[in-house]
Design an enzyme around this catalytic site. Structure first.
Site, short mmCIF file in Angstrom:
data_model
loop_
_atom_site.label_atom_id
_atom_site.label_comp_id
_atom_site.label_asym_id
_atom_site.label_seq_id
_atom_site.Cartn_x
_atom_site.Cartn_y
_atom_site.Cartn_z
N THR A 29 0.75 -1.34 -0.09
CA THR A 29 0.16 0.17 -0.07
C THR A 29 0.99 1.31 -0.16
O THR A 29 1.85 1.10 0.44
CB THR A 29 -0.82 0.07 1.22
OG1 THR A 29 -0.21 0.01 2.43
CG2 THR A 29 -2.00 -1.32 1.26
N ASP A 30 0.20 2.39 -0.56
CA ASP A 30 0.78 3.81 -0.36
C ASP A 30 0.38 4.56 0.75
O ASP A 30 -0.31 4.02 1.60
CB ASP A 30 0.75 4.40 -1.77
CG ASP A 30 -0.79 4.71 -1.98
OD1 ASP A 30 -1.67 4.56 -0.94
OD2 ASP A 30 -1.13 4.94 -3.02
N ALA A 31 0.86 5.65 0.71
CA ALA A 31 0.50 6.67 1.95
C ALA A 31 -0.97 6.88 2.19
O ALA A 31 -1.61 7.02 3.32
CB ALA A 31 1.17 8.00 1.80
#
Length: 144
Positions: free
Chosen positions: A15-17
């Site tokens: 996942t990203d931020a």
């Protein structure tokens, strides 16, 4: 050729931020599914590459992102052969969460000689498995 599906679970590292799967990771999921698909067809990629001195490389990737996947989602990544040429294989892939398509892609693979990195015919055993009617039109060269 019938479709194939491989389960994937989304980990934190995917996942990203914003808490959704980073877009490039969908390509990683698809690569894993293609590897498992070849294995399920009876062609473990490493052994096949060693035996025939070939590699499959991504020549083109067209991908549509339709909805986000999130941490801990259980996904299914499908693979289906769409078209095959002498040294080219086109597959369509979908990333699904339950019945919802999150991403879909059309991936064009090139079969290359692993020493020279030049296109070569898809070896006959795999060509026959992918397309029995056309396999005789694509004999495997003795060098591969």
């Amino acid at each position: 050729m019938a479709g194939f599906s491989f389960p994937i679970r989304v980990y934190y590292e995917d996942t990203d931020a914003a808490g959704v799967v980073y877009y490039a990771n969908y390509l990683r999921f698809m690569e894993r599914a293609r590897t498992e698909w070849l294995e399920a067809l009876g062609f473990p990629p490493a052994a096949f590459a060693d035996a025939h001195r070939v590699a499959f490389v991504v020549h083109r990737a067209e991908i549509d992102f339709l909805a986000p996947a999130r941490l801990n989602d259980r996904l299914d990544v499908s693979v289906e052969a769409l078209d095959r040429g002498a040294s080219r294989l086109v597959v369509v892939q979908h990333v699904l969460r339950e019945a919802v398509t999150l991403a879909r892609a059309r991936i064009t693979l090139a079969c290359v000689d692993s020493g020279r990195w030049q296109p070569v015919r898809i070896p006959a055993p795999l060509a026959l498995r992918l397309d029995p009617q056309r396999a005789s039109a694509f004999p495997s060269s003795s060098a591969t």
